[in-house]
Motif scaffolding. Structure first.
Motif, PDB file in Angstrom:
ATOM      1  N   ARG A 178       9.833  29.788   8.574  1.00 52.41           N
ATOM      2  CA  ARG A 178       9.860  28.837   7.477  1.00 52.41           C
ATOM      3  C   ARG A 178       9.686  27.429   8.035  1.00 52.41           C
ATOM      4  O   ARG A 178      10.119  27.140   9.143  1.00 52.41           O
ATOM      5  N   VAL A 179       9.020  26.597   7.244  1.00 45.84           N
ATOM      6  CA  VAL A 179       8.958  25.177   7.573  1.00 45.84           C
ATOM      7  C   VAL A 179      10.072  24.504   6.789  1.00 45.84           C
ATOM      8  O   VAL A 179      10.082  24.550   5.550  1.00 45.84           O
ATOM      9  N   ARG A 180      11.027  23.911   7.501  1.00 48.81           N
ATOM     10  CA  ARG A 180      12.128  23.247   6.799  1.00 48.81           C
ATOM     11  C   ARG A 180      11.712  21.810   6.511  1.00 48.81           C
ATOM     12  O   ARG A 180      12.086  20.889   7.238  1.00 48.81           O
ATOM     13  N   ALA A 181      10.912  21.642   5.445  1.00 47.64           N
ATOM     14  CA  ALA A 181      10.353  20.323   5.148  1.00 47.64           C
ATOM     15  C   ALA A 181      11.435  19.378   4.643  1.00 47.64           C
ATOM     16  O   ALA A 181      11.465  18.205   5.001  1.00 47.64           O
ATOM     17  N   VAL A 182      12.328  19.886   3.797  1.00 49.25           N
ATOM     18  CA  VAL A 182      13.483  19.109   3.339  1.00 49.25           C
ATOM     19  C   VAL A 182      14.705  19.983   3.546  1.00 49.25           C
ATOM     20  O   VAL A 182      14.743  21.116   3.093  1.00 49.25           O
ATOM     21  N   LYS A 208       8.835  13.349   3.799  1.00 40.69           N
ATOM     22  CA  LYS A 208       9.034  12.356   2.746  1.00 40.69           C
ATOM     23  C   LYS A 208       8.310  12.745   1.460  1.00 40.69           C
ATOM     24  O   LYS A 208       8.909  12.738   0.376  1.00 40.69           O
ATOM     25  N   SER A 209       7.024  13.092   1.606  1.00 37.05           N
ATOM     26  CA  SER A 209       6.266  13.454   0.399  1.00 37.05           C
ATOM     27  C   SER A 209       6.848  14.696  -0.254  1.00 37.05           C
ATOM     28  O   SER A 209       6.939  14.785  -1.479  1.00 37.05           O
ATOM     29  N   THR A 210       7.243  15.647   0.565  1.00 37.90           N
ATOM     30  CA  THR A 210       7.840  16.871   0.021  1.00 37.90           C
ATOM     31  C   THR A 210       9.113  16.541  -0.744  1.00 37.90           C
ATOM     32  O   THR A 210       9.356  17.091  -1.822  1.00 37.90           O
ATOM     33  N   PHE A 267       1.083   7.661  -5.872  1.00 34.69           N
ATOM     34  CA  PHE A 267       0.732   8.574  -4.791  1.00 34.69           C
ATOM     35  C   PHE A 267       0.277   7.869  -3.528  1.00 34.69           C
ATOM     36  O   PHE A 267      -0.193   6.737  -3.545  1.00 34.69           O
ATOM     37  N   GLN A 268       0.416   8.650  -2.433  1.00 31.99           N
ATOM     38  CA  GLN A 268       0.095   8.149  -1.107  1.00 31.99           C
ATOM     39  C   GLN A 268      -1.402   7.825  -0.962  1.00 31.99           C
ATOM     40  O   GLN A 268      -1.767   6.838  -0.355  1.00 31.99           O
ATOM     41  N   GLU A 269      -2.254   8.698  -1.529  1.00 34.60           N
ATOM     42  CA  GLU A 269      -3.701   8.501  -1.411  1.00 34.60           C
ATOM     43  C   GLU A 269      -4.226   8.012  -2.754  1.00 34.60           C
ATOM     44  O   GLU A 269      -4.422   8.803  -3.659  1.00 34.60           O
TER      45      GLU A 269
HETATM   46  N1  LIG Z   1       2.580  23.273   0.712  1.00 35.95           N
HETATM   47  C1  LIG Z   1       3.069  23.337   1.957  1.00 35.95           C
HETATM   48  N2  LIG Z   1       3.107  24.523   2.619  1.00 35.95           N
HETATM   49  C2  LIG Z   1       3.597  24.596   3.867  1.00 35.95           C
HETATM   50  N3  LIG Z   1       4.066  23.540   4.558  1.00 35.95           N
HETATM   51  C3  LIG Z   1       4.042  22.324   3.982  1.00 35.95           C
HETATM   52  C4  LIG Z   1       3.537  22.162   2.648  1.00 35.95           C
HETATM   53  N4  LIG Z   1       3.628  20.837   2.312  1.00 35.95           N
HETATM   54  C5  LIG Z   1       4.147  20.214   3.383  1.00 35.95           C
HETATM   55  N5  LIG Z   1       4.417  21.100   4.390  1.00 35.95           N
HETATM   56  C6  LIG Z   1       5.027  20.776   5.689  1.00 35.95           C
HETATM   57  O1  LIG Z   1       6.186  20.036   5.449  1.00 35.95           O
HETATM   58  C7  LIG Z   1       6.331  19.016   6.425  1.00 35.95           C
HETATM   59  C8  LIG Z   1       6.539  17.686   5.752  1.00 35.95           C
HETATM   60  O2  LIG Z   1       5.360  17.279   5.091  1.00 35.95           O
HETATM   61  P1  LIG Z   1       5.290  15.944   4.210  1.00 35.95           P
HETATM   62  O3  LIG Z   1       3.936  15.875   3.622  1.00 35.95           O
HETATM   63  O4  LIG Z   1       6.423  15.925   3.289  1.00 35.95           O
HETATM   64  O5  LIG Z   1       5.445  14.808   5.305  1.00 35.95           O
HETATM   65  P2  LIG Z   1       5.462  13.220   5.120  1.00 35.95           P
HETATM   66  O6  LIG Z   1       6.746  12.737   5.618  1.00 35.95           O
HETATM   67  O7  LIG Z   1       5.103  12.863   3.736  1.00 35.95           O
HETATM   68  O8  LIG Z   1       4.314  12.757   6.101  1.00 35.95           O
HETATM   69  P3  LIG Z   1       3.264  11.558   5.935  1.00 35.95           P
HETATM   70  O9  LIG Z   1       3.964  10.308   6.337  1.00 35.95           O
HETATM   71  O10 LIG Z   1       2.179  11.914   6.906  1.00 35.95           O
HETATM   72  O11 LIG Z   1       2.808  11.565   4.530  1.00 35.95           O
HETATM   73  C9  LIG Z   1       5.100  19.064   7.301  1.00 35.95           C
HETATM   74  O12 LIG Z   1       5.442  19.714   8.508  1.00 35.95           O
HETATM   75  C10 LIG Z   1       4.128  19.884   6.520  1.00 35.95           C
HETATM   76  O13 LIG Z   1       3.318  20.629   7.383  1.00 35.95           O
END
Ligand SMILES: Nc1ncnc2c1ncn2[C@@H]1O[C@H](COP(=O)(O)OP(=O)(O)OP(=O)(O)O)[C@@H](O)[C@H]1O
Ligand SMILES: [Mg+2]
Lengths: 304, 280
Positions: free
Chosen positions: B29-33, B56-58, B100-102
């Motif tokens: 699992r990717v622990r994004a948050v 952050k975006s997540t 949004f970011q973009e």
């Molecule tokens: N839909 C998804 N499926 C799998 N992994 C994801 C998904 N979306 C994001 N991730 C993973 O979650 C993590 C956080 O991503 P996120 O886009 O939230 O980062 P961020 O802080 O917004 O970065 P940035 O400053 O580049 O925008 C990353 O490791 C990314 O690979």
């Protein structure tokens, strides 16, 4: 010139099915029979008879070939366009549903498409064509008689649906991951609004190209089916059906085959060129490029 | 102060990593948050900083229920919204908007600016054709564009102008909360200040509450009342903006601060000297 069939009834001096077996016409001051007693029909007379029998008559029945070409073209174009409309409508709805919802919706739609896809188009067309040409079609209150032009239209529209739905589904799968879709959801847009308000506008240029190509393909399939007797039923005529009758006389009167064949080729070709032109005209980004070349507007940024 | 506008408690968003021949098998699992808790009061700006990829975006998407959280709770005006269906969320969407970011990717390339900004109004069933057009014109003017831009397509604008369109769209339904996901990181340095000031003015004018995200703590410091620092999916430090910047409690915050370019060379030298012991 290729659109002439659209107003066939205004320019023709006679009906497409009218036979002129016993008539005589005056060619350059000389009386000639349209169909001679030994069964051979008159060849092209060009402008000799005030425009009548421009391309001669079509064999034993002595029907005016030029008039038949016009009415036949009208049938061919009608089938091509109507079937393309059916294909496009089905393909857009199915492509959007499958691509946007994914999951089991996609599985059901895609598998159904694969089944149709698995048969060669011509084989499926002939099978459906002969079955329906014999029995006609009866769906609930809707009934179509066996000789109706709607039968080839429905068959062709149906048979080609997967070929258009599949590329559209692929495009939708890519588009739905774009951030503007997420933005629409964040605004409170429901699935229908996202599909038809956000995704569809991005599909138009692709749809238009596929649509014109589809008219061309439909006309080819219609010719093939009519040629094989599974398409337009006599006495109605189409270019494909005319080629079919023409082959009986291919050695004595090759023009009866060559002319409708040429019409098909030219129409298909111009539809393809037209589709390309339309795509360039409709794409807002390519329009900017043209204006920028003309020096009227400097785009600040090309697409990301 | 009365109850906070937004309370996030123990929010978790994990992305399964799947692999498999016929049936997808979860292999990790990717622990994004990972267990994030935040509180934002009405009219306040919470700055969220962290390096690229820290989640952050997540976090923004999960807070707004654009992604279904794995677990945890999100309360908006005291109402639990985590786990609501998309249909149940729809009436609440006008209260919370996102920038949004973009800028370009978040605008539909085939829609005219007038439609993009007008759609949120239309979704609420607000106004007839002429009334709608007038309100869109007002919004465009408010964010520094001109009502004449109504009929144009997004690609005809510069990056900064595109972000202004995004801001106008977010303002359209008169929301209470705006989640701004790195609104300036994709923009040229020269126009960042303009956009940040615009957001600041809008807050004063309309009493907005911001969750303001950036990877640059320097940008966040100017606009935020409080700052939360995020690292690998977790919040490592949270507190009043000045306190976090002057006296960071976490070594990760310190490293972020050290990366901020300092305009004054003497100050920069002093900071370098403080980092390494003098004489070593
Ligand atoms: N839909 C998804 N499926 C799998 N992994 C994801 C998904 N979306 C994001 N991730 C993973 O979650 C993590 C956080 O991503 P996120 O886009 O939230 O980062 P961020 O802080 O917004 O970065 P940035 O400053 O580049 O925008 C990353 O490791 C990314 O690979
Ligand atoms: Mg991000």
């Amino acid at each position: 010139m290729l659109a002439a069939p659209l107003w066939a009834s205004h320019v023709a001096h006679t009906g497409p099915d009218t036979t002129h077996t016993t008539e005589k016409i005056t060619v350059d001051g000389e009386r000639r029979e349209v169909v001679s007693p030994d069964g051979a029909s008159i060849g092209p007379v060009w402008f000799g008879a005030d425009g009548r029998f421009f391309l001669g008559a079509d064999g034993r029945l002595g029907r005016d070939e030029m008039v038949r070409l016009m009415y036949g073209g009208r049938t061919s174009l009608l089938i091509g366009v109507a079937a393309a409309l059916i294909t496009t409508f089905l393909a857009v709805v199915l492509g959007l549903l499958a691509g946007y919802h994914r999951g089991w919706t996609d599985s059901v739609i895609s598998r159904a498409m694969d089944i149709v896809w698995a048969f060669p188009v011509l084989l499926l067309g002939i099978a459906l064509g002969t079955a329906l040409a014999v029995g006609g079609l009866q769906i609930g209150p809707l009934s179509i008689s066996s000789g109706s032009i709607w039968i080839p239209i429905l068959i062709i529209g149906f048979v080609y649906t997967p070929y258009m739905a599949r590329p559209l589904r692929g495009e939708v799968l890519a588009l739905r991951e774009k951030e503007f879709v997420e933005a629409a959801v964040a605004q409170g847009a429901g699935p229908l609004r996202v599909m038809f308000g956000e995704l569809l506008p991005n599909l138009w240029s692709r749809i238009i190209v596929l649509f014109t190509l589809s008219i061309a393909n439909n006309m080819l399939l219609e010719s093939a089916l009519s040629f094989l007797g599974a398409g337009v039923q006599p006495p109605a005529s189409s270019w494909g059906a005319m080629i079919s009758t023409g082959t009986e006389l291919i050695y004595s009167a090759p023009l009866l085959t060559i002319i409708p064949g040429t019409m098909i080729v030219l129409t298909v070709l111009s539809l393809n060129v037209f589709g390309d032109g339309l795509r360039d005209a409709i794409d807002p980004r390519s329009r900017v490029r043209l204006e920028a070349h003309a020096g009227t507007f400097e785009p600040e940024r090309e697409g990301a | 102060m009365s109850e906070p506008l937004l309370e996030v408690e123990g929010l978790v968003m994990h992305f399964p990593v799947k692999r498999g021949l016929l049936v997808d098998r979860e292999v990790g699992r990717v622990r994004a948050v990972d267990d994030v808790s935040l509180t934002i009061g009405r009219g306040e700006t919470l700055g969220l900083v962290g390096e690229s990829g820290c989640g952050k975006s997540t976090l923004c998407r999960t807070v707004l229920q654009l992604l279904k959280p794995t677990s945890g709770s999100v309360r908006f005006e005291g109402r639990e919204i985590a786990g609501l269906s998309r249909r149940q969320m729809r009436p609440l969407r006008r209260e919370m908007q996102m920038i949004f970011q973009e800028p370009y990717a978040s605008l539909n390339p085939r829609k005219r600016v007038g439609q993009i900004v007008g759609d949120p109004l239309r979704l609420q069933g607000a106004g007839s054709g002429a009334e709608l057009r007038r309100r869109v014109g007002e919004l465009l003017e408010r964010v520094g564009l001109s009502p004449e831009h109504y009929e144009r397509y997004p690609h005809e604008f510069s990056g900064g102008q595109q972000q202004r369109i995004g801001i106008a769209r977010a303002l359209a339904p008169s929301p209470k909360l705006i989640v701004a996901d790195e609104p300036v990181s994709k923009l040229d340095v020269s126009i960042r200040a303009q956009i940040v000031n615009l957001l600041d003015d809008l807050q004063d004018e309309m009493g907005l509450t911001y969750l303001f995200v950036a990877h640059d703590i320097g940008v966040v410091r100017h606009v935020s009342d409080r700052i939360a620092v995020m690292h690998e999916g977790r919040i490592v430090e949270q507190g009043p903006a000045d306190r976090v910047c002057e006296h960071p409690a976490d070594p990760y915050t310190e490293s972020l601060l050290a990366a901020v370019p300092v305009p004054d060379p003497r100050q920069a030298r002093a900071r370098r000297a403080g980092g390494r012991r003098p004489g070593s």
